[in-house]
Design a protein around this motif. Structure first.
Motif, PDB file in Angstrom:
ATOM      1  N   ALA A 126      -3.467   5.210 -15.682  1.00 56.38           N
ATOM      2  CA  ALA A 126      -4.684   5.537 -16.440  1.00 56.38           C
ATOM      3  C   ALA A 126      -5.890   4.833 -15.839  1.00 56.38           C
ATOM      4  O   ALA A 126      -6.982   5.421 -15.733  1.00 56.38           O
ATOM      5  N   LYS A 127      -5.713   3.575 -15.434  1.00 54.52           N
ATOM      6  CA  LYS A 127      -6.816   2.831 -14.831  1.00 54.52           C
ATOM      7  C   LYS A 127      -7.246   3.482 -13.512  1.00 54.52           C
ATOM      8  O   LYS A 127      -8.437   3.628 -13.211  1.00 54.52           O
ATOM      9  N   LEU A 128      -6.260   3.925 -12.732  1.00 56.60           N
ATOM     10  CA  LEU A 128      -6.574   4.565 -11.451  1.00 56.60           C
ATOM     11  C   LEU A 128      -7.281   5.896 -11.668  1.00 56.60           C
ATOM     12  O   LEU A 128      -8.179   6.284 -10.891  1.00 56.60           O
ATOM     13  N   GLU A 129      -6.882   6.627 -12.705  1.00 55.87           N
ATOM     14  CA  GLU A 129      -7.574   7.889 -13.022  1.00 55.87           C
ATOM     15  C   GLU A 129      -9.014   7.617 -13.417  1.00 55.87           C
ATOM     16  O   GLU A 129      -9.935   8.367 -13.041  1.00 55.87           O
ATOM     17  N   THR A 130      -9.213   6.548 -14.166  1.00 58.71           N
ATOM     18  CA  THR A 130     -10.576   6.170 -14.540  1.00 58.71           C
ATOM     19  C   THR A 130     -11.388   5.861 -13.296  1.00 58.71           C
ATOM     20  O   THR A 130     -12.546   6.292 -13.155  1.00 58.71           O
ATOM     21  N   PHE A 131     -10.796   5.077 -12.380  1.00 61.82           N
ATOM     22  CA  PHE A 131     -11.477   4.749 -11.119  1.00 61.82           C
ATOM     23  C   PHE A 131     -11.821   6.026 -10.352  1.00 61.82           C
ATOM     24  O   PHE A 131     -12.925   6.184  -9.805  1.00 61.82           O
ATOM     25  N   ASP A 132     -10.871   6.958 -10.338  1.00 63.03           N
ATOM     26  CA  ASP A 132     -11.087   8.176  -9.581  1.00 63.03           C
ATOM     27  C   ASP A 132     -12.212   9.012 -10.207  1.00 63.03           C
ATOM     28  O   ASP A 132     -13.066   9.561  -9.493  1.00 63.03           O
ATOM     29  N   ARG A 133     -12.224   9.092 -11.567  1.00 61.37           N
ATOM     30  CA  ARG A 133     -13.291   9.842 -12.246  1.00 61.37           C
ATOM     31  C   ARG A 133     -14.648   9.221 -11.992  1.00 61.37           C
ATOM     32  O   ARG A 133     -15.629   9.909 -11.681  1.00 61.37           O
ATOM     33  N   LEU A 134     -14.717   7.889 -12.085  1.00 62.89           N
ATOM     34  CA  LEU A 134     -15.991   7.215 -11.836  1.00 62.89           C
ATOM     35  C   LEU A 134     -16.433   7.417 -10.397  1.00 62.89           C
ATOM     36  O   LEU A 134     -17.625   7.590 -10.107  1.00 62.89           O
ATOM     37  N   LEU A 135     -15.483   7.366  -9.495  1.00 61.46           N
ATOM     38  CA  LEU A 135     -15.822   7.523  -8.083  1.00 61.46           C
ATOM     39  C   LEU A 135     -16.337   8.938  -7.810  1.00 61.46           C
ATOM     40  O   LEU A 135     -17.315   9.131  -7.065  1.00 61.46           O
ATOM     41  N   ARG A 136     -15.693   9.944  -8.447  1.00 58.43           N
ATOM     42  CA  ARG A 136     -16.152  11.320  -8.252  1.00 58.43           C
ATOM     43  C   ARG A 136     -17.548  11.509  -8.820  1.00 58.43           C
ATOM     44  O   ARG A 136     -18.402  12.179  -8.207  1.00 58.43           O
ATOM     45  N   GLN A 137     -17.753  10.923  -9.994  1.00 57.25           N
ATOM     46  CA  GLN A 137     -19.092  11.037 -10.584  1.00 57.25           C
ATOM     47  C   GLN A 137     -20.133  10.402  -9.685  1.00 57.25           C
ATOM     48  O   GLN A 137     -21.225  10.959  -9.474  1.00 57.25           O
ATOM     49  N   ARG A 138     -19.807   9.254  -9.151  1.00 54.17           N
ATOM     50  CA  ARG A 138     -20.742   8.563  -8.267  1.00 54.17           C
ATOM     51  C   ARG A 138     -21.013   9.397  -7.007  1.00 54.17           C
ATOM     52  O   ARG A 138     -22.160   9.487  -6.546  1.00 54.17           O
ATOM     53  N   GLU A 139     -19.947   9.991  -6.469  1.00 56.27           N
ATOM     54  CA  GLU A 139     -20.132  10.800  -5.261  1.00 56.27           C
ATOM     55  C   GLU A 139     -20.954  12.054  -5.547  1.00 56.27           C
ATOM     56  O   GLU A 139     -21.768  12.491  -4.734  1.00 56.27           O
TER      57      GLU A 139
ATOM     58  N   GLN B  92       0.836  -1.201   0.000  1.00 56.32           N
ATOM     59  CA  GLN B  92       0.000   0.000   0.000  1.00 56.32           C
ATOM     60  C   GLN B  92       0.869   1.248   0.000  1.00 56.32           C
ATOM     61  O   GLN B  92       0.589   2.231  -0.704  1.00 56.32           O
ATOM     62  N   GLY B  93       1.964   1.205   0.760  1.00 56.36           N
ATOM     63  CA  GLY B  93       2.867   2.347   0.797  1.00 56.36           C
ATOM     64  C   GLY B  93       3.535   2.579  -0.539  1.00 56.36           C
ATOM     65  O   GLY B  93       3.702   3.734  -0.979  1.00 56.36           O
ATOM     66  N   PHE B  94       3.976   1.497  -1.211  1.00 54.45           N
ATOM     67  CA  PHE B  94       4.599   1.645  -2.521  1.00 54.45           C
ATOM     68  C   PHE B  94       3.611   2.234  -3.527  1.00 54.45           C
ATOM     69  O   PHE B  94       3.950   3.160  -4.274  1.00 54.45           O
ATOM     70  N   LEU B  95       2.401   1.707  -3.564  1.00 57.81           N
ATOM     71  CA  LEU B  95       1.394   2.196  -4.525  1.00 57.81           C
ATOM     72  C   LEU B  95       1.047   3.654  -4.254  1.00 57.81           C
ATOM     73  O   LEU B  95       0.896   4.451  -5.191  1.00 57.81           O
ATOM     74  N   ALA B  96       0.927   3.987  -2.994  1.00 57.97           N
ATOM     75  CA  ALA B  96       0.604   5.378  -2.673  1.00 57.97           C
ATOM     76  C   ALA B  96       1.744   6.307  -3.090  1.00 57.97           C
ATOM     77  O   ALA B  96       1.517   7.395  -3.647  1.00 57.97           O
ATOM     78  N   GLY B  97       2.969   5.893  -2.817  1.00 55.20           N
ATOM     79  CA  GLY B  97       4.101   6.722  -3.185  1.00 55.20           C
ATOM     80  C   GLY B  97       4.265   6.859  -4.682  1.00 55.20           C
ATOM     81  O   GLY B  97       4.788   7.863  -5.166  1.00 55.20           O
ATOM     82  N   HIS B  98       3.838   5.843  -5.438  1.00 55.13           N
ATOM     83  CA  HIS B  98       4.033   5.858  -6.889  1.00 55.13           C
ATOM     84  C   HIS B  98       2.873   6.512  -7.628  1.00 55.13           C
ATOM     85  O   HIS B  98       3.084   7.163  -8.656  1.00 55.13           O
ATOM     86  N   PHE B  99       1.671   6.323  -7.142  1.00 52.59           N
ATOM     87  CA  PHE B  99       0.503   6.765  -7.907  1.00 52.59           C
ATOM     88  C   PHE B  99      -0.316   7.861  -7.229  1.00 52.59           C
ATOM     89  O   PHE B  99      -1.276   8.373  -7.808  1.00 52.59           O
ATOM     90  N   ALA B 100       0.000   8.198  -5.978  1.00 55.37           N
ATOM     91  CA  ALA B 100      -0.852   9.157  -5.266  1.00 55.37           C
ATOM     92  C   ALA B 100      -0.076  10.391  -4.844  1.00 55.37           C
ATOM     93  O   ALA B 100      -0.289  10.930  -3.752  1.00 55.37           O
ATOM     94  N   GLN B 101       0.827  10.847  -5.716  1.00 57.00           N
ATOM     95  CA  GLN B 101       1.569  12.048  -5.389  1.00 57.00           C
ATOM     96  C   GLN B 101       0.692  13.295  -5.444  1.00 57.00           C
ATOM     97  O   GLN B 101       0.902  14.236  -4.692  1.00 57.00           O
ATOM     98  N   LYS B 102      -0.313  13.272  -6.359  1.00 47.55           N
ATOM     99  CA  LYS B 102      -1.179  14.450  -6.515  1.00 47.55           C
ATOM    100  C   LYS B 102      -2.619  14.173  -6.102  1.00 47.55           C
ATOM    101  O   LYS B 102      -3.330  15.087  -5.686  1.00 47.55           O
ATOM    102  N   HIS B 103      -3.029  12.927  -6.254  1.00 51.34           N
ATOM    103  CA  HIS B 103      -4.407  12.578  -5.919  1.00 51.34           C
ATOM    104  C   HIS B 103      -4.404  11.330  -5.047  1.00 51.34           C
ATOM    105  O   HIS B 103      -3.526  10.478  -5.177  1.00 51.34           O
ATOM    106  N   PRO B 104      -5.370  11.180  -4.162  1.00 50.33           N
ATOM    107  CA  PRO B 104      -5.442   9.966  -3.350  1.00 50.33           C
ATOM    108  C   PRO B 104      -5.765   8.754  -4.206  1.00 50.33           C
ATOM    109  O   PRO B 104      -6.367   8.869  -5.278  1.00 50.33           O
ATOM    110  N   LEU B 105      -5.310   7.594  -3.743  1.00 50.40           N
ATOM    111  CA  LEU B 105      -5.622   6.349  -4.457  1.00 50.40           C
ATOM    112  C   LEU B 105      -7.114   6.105  -4.396  1.00 50.40           C
ATOM    113  O   LEU B 105      -7.718   6.125  -3.327  1.00 50.40           O
TER     114      LEU B 105
END
Length: 778
Positions: A760-773, A611-624
């Protein structure tokens, strides 16, 4: 990040050239040197607090090597003193202990036995002599004559007064003088008033006669005692003086001999043979009253003893008091006090104890600490603590303690049971630590070679150079490091013993058979066959498809991880499928094993590192913004360790990037939060397990292999079948230092591309999650 494909000569059994023909011991290994030096240091300090705990792995020769070293060290020291226990004539329940030079205890016991026989003979001769019997008879007759004369005179006086002195059932009395008409048995008539006064006077005179007779008898008894003492002194002086001249220079013994002579004169009855049916106390027989209990005998010992106490109960350590059957009871005395191992090792020797045996009896451990604290050995009847006390049971005085105590055991006992006791460090200040392995340097190879030849000789065989080299390679394999040799050399001895008992290993022509490489390989194969039932059944389940493992093709979110099964007497590796499944959400990585309480703390830590590796690699600007569950498929027992965290990370990135994972490869290794591959254990077992799975699922394809961390390269000591397949290019082993080097091997894409697709997949997840919220907010 670089990937290194390992050649066959870097993964197979290392080839060591046997050397050294001289005799060697385990303490010649560098792995045992620290322990040898610690023992030598402790033996050179004359302080009871500097006792030793020798700790080493099982089968490392910790006990045999320690005993051998101690025996050699003690051989240069003088023999310790003997100890005897003697009767305490003043306080019989507190027998006395005396220290005698080595060998003098047995001589003193023999001399005392001879002395008692001499005195018995001399006393019997003196007391049975005609002169002695005549003096006793004349003295008795003289006193009896005087008594009879006085009684006769008193009787005449009574008759003159018309009275008589007669013996009745109530004693001597005065009655009226019987007339001629009085019939026999007829009661005498009552005394007239005028004669009662005379009768009372006669009774008074009769009492005076009786008192005088008693005094004469007492005087006669004194004369007899004086006569006996004069005769006894004449019989005792010569023999006792001879013993005193021989042993009187020993500290304290001269005084005891003087007291013994006085006691003999006071207890001459002890020398008299018992009459038929007569029963005396045990200590009223001269043979026992003046016996020598040879408590500790070093007559045949040329040096202090090294005593191994296999069962360190209180009685075995501190001694005991035995009992003998007597009519209607049990009895004991100082001759039945028996020594313990502390007494036998006392006097500069060494008491050796097994840690597990001592830990099994905490009471014995507590009393041992007490003896080291008080510097003395006490004997107590602990087993009679709640029993009826035995009158006269001996309570021997403590004996000064002068020895070393060496406890030998596995590290487990040292770090759990003993060091948890605050007093342990006070009395066991020296740790003799045996390392689990040793560098494969010429010094150790020569020592190992010599030991292997000794092992063969003890099994009445000899080994050629190829066989010894193979055993050295096996020692490296057991150490799980091609640059080292295991210190558990007794495991190598087991292989030699099994090879020596194979068919065809019988002596020929009176010469021991020469065993070669084939015999050693056969012994190793036989051992594996006996112990590998569980491994065989697991591989059979994989081959049948019961346990689902793919060795070809590619699947998204599915990786072949590798695990080790350790059964205690046998360890083996096997593949285990790890899968990951990502979806929209904010939970991050979910460890299914943890949720169902099948994952241990280290395994869960590994997931949190991911979890720490993924956060450090993919969540520098946005949360996972994802959920991802990971699990060991078809695993129904506990899972512990983080050696599958690299495989779990590959599975997660595969599912996020939607790139399939190659199933013809397996991976083992831990990973940190920066993506670096970290070393794990059992690498050679894991590689061999996947190799066997690939082999039994069909012929090797030439693309199959295993990925390990670079730090584990020295740990690869693989079976010859795997090494041969690597040499022929039918199987591969890669080492990596970072997850970026792993991804191309399993996803056939550069790491940057994999990360981009996952992002790109995580950005898609984030966009879908924002839309849902947002929809939920409206």
């Amino acid at each position: 990040m670089a990937v290194r494909e390992l050649p066959a000569d870097s993964v197979g059994l290392p080839r060591f050239a046997p050397s050294g023909d001289a005799h060697a011991t385990a303490f010649d290994f560098t792995s045992h040197r620290r322990a040898r030096e610690a023992l030598g240091f402790a033996l050179g300090i004359d302080d009871l607090g500097f006792n030793v705990f020798v700790l080493g792995e099982d089968r490392s020769g910790r006990m045999t090597a320690t005993l051998q070293y101690l025996e050699q060290a003690m051989a240069a020291r003088p023999a310790p003193n003997d100890w005897v226990i003697l009767n305490n004539f003043r306080h019989p329940h507190e027998p006395l202990s005396f220290r005698l030079p080595a060998g003098q205890g047995k001589a003193f016991r023999s001399r005392m036995g001879e002395l008692i026989r001499q005195i018995v003979t001399a006393l019997q001769s003196a007391f049975s002599g005609e002169d002695y019997q005549r003096q006793i008879q004349q003295g008795g007759e003289h006193i009896q004559g005087e008594v009879n004369a006085r009684l006769a005179a008193l009787r005449e006086k009574a008759r003159a007064a018309g009275l008589d002195i007669v013996q009745t059932e109530q004693g001597i009395t005065v009655t009226a003088l019987a007339s001629e008409d009085t019939k026999e048995g007829q009661e005498s008539p009552p005394l007239p008033e005028e004669k009662q006064t005379a009768a009372r006077a006669l009774l008074e005179e009769l009492g005076q006669v009786n008192r005088w007779a008693g005094e004469r008898q007492q005087e006669m008894a004194r004369q007899v005692r004086d006569l006996n003492r004069r005769l006894a002194d004449g019989a005792l002086t010569g023999p006792v003086d001879a013993v005193m001249a021989e042993f009187g220079m020993i500290e304290g013994l001269r005084r005891w001999l003087i007291e013994m002579r006085q006691d003999m004169q006071d207890n001459l009855e002890a020398f008299r043979a018992p009459k038929e049916g007569e029963r005396r106390p045990a200590l009223m027989y001269a043979e026992r009253r003046y016996a020598v209990n040879l408590f500790v005998d070093h007559a045949e010992a040329g040096h202090p003893a090294v005593v191994l106490e296999a069962n360190p109960t209180y009685e075995n350590l501190f001694g005991r008091i035995e009992y003998r059957q007597a009519p209607g009871s049990m009895e004991t005395d100082f001759t039945l006090v028996r020594p313990g191992s502390l007494h036998r090792a006392n006097g500069g020797g060494v008491l050796v104890l097994r840690a597990e045996a001592l830990a099994a009896d905490p009471n014995a451990w507590n009393f041992l600490k007490g003896a080291l604290r008080d510097r003395c050995i006490r004997i107590e009847e602990r087993y009679r603590a709640n029993a009826v006390p035995v009158s006269g049971a001996p309570h021997p005085r403590p004996i000064p303690l002068d020895l070393k105590v060496v406890i030998v055991g596995a590290p487990h006992w040292y770090y759990t049971f003993f060091t948890a006791d605050p007093a342990f460090q006070a009395y066991f200040k020296v740790k003799a630590d045996i390392d689990a392995d040793m560098p494969a340097v010429p010094e150790n190879i020569a020592c190992y070679s010599a030991l292997i030849r000794d092992m063969a000789s003890s099994n009445h065989v000899s080994l050629d150079e190829a066989a010894i080299a193979r055993l050295l390679g096996e020692a490296s394999r057991l150490a799980a490091n091609r640059e080292k040799l295991t210190a558990q050399f007794e495991r190598i001895e087991d292989i030699v013993t099994e090879a020596a008992h194979l068919p065809g290993a019988a002596p020929q022509g009176g010469q021991p058979p020469l065993l070669g490489l084939a015999a050693i390989e056969a012994a190793i194969a036989n051992r594996r066959h006996r112990n590998a039932r569980v491994e065989d059944r697991m591989q059979e389940s994989i081959a049948r498809g019961t346990l689902m493992i793919d060795t070809q093709g590619a699947v998204i979110g599915q990786v072949n991880a590798l695990v080790v099964r350790d059964l205690g007497d046998y360890a083996f590796g096997a593949p285990s499928r790890v899968t990951a499944s990502a979806s929209v959400g904010r939970k991050g990585v979910t460890n299914i094993e943890r949720d169902v309480a099948l994952g241990g703390p280290i395994q869960q830590k590994g997931v949190m590192v991911l979890q720490g590796f993924l956060a450090g690699h993919f969540a520098q600007k946005h949360p996972l913004s994802f959920n991802c569950s990971i699990t060991f498929e078809q695993s129904y027992g506990g899972v512990e360790g983080d050696s599958a965290s690299l495989a779990e990370l590959v599975a997660i990135l595969s599912d996020l990037s939607e790139l399939p994972v190659r199933q013809d490869r397996a991976i083992t290794g831990s990973v940190n939060q920066h993506g670096q591959a970290q070393a794990i254990g059992g690498a050679h077992h894991k590689i061999e397990g996947f190799f066997r799975t690939c082999l039994e699922r069909g012929p090797l394809t030439g693309t199959q292999g295993v990925v390990i961390p670079q730090a584990n390269e020295p740990n690869l000591v693989l079976d010859s079948a795997v090494a041969d397949a690597v040499a022929e290019g039918r199987f591969h082993i890669w080492s990596v230092g970072h997850i970026d080097a792993v991804l191309p091997l399993f996803l056939d894409r550069p790491a940057e591309e994999v990360y981009a697709l996952a992002h790109a997949k995580l950005e898609t997840f984030d966009r879908l999650l924002r839309q849902r919220e947002e929809q939920a907010g409206d």
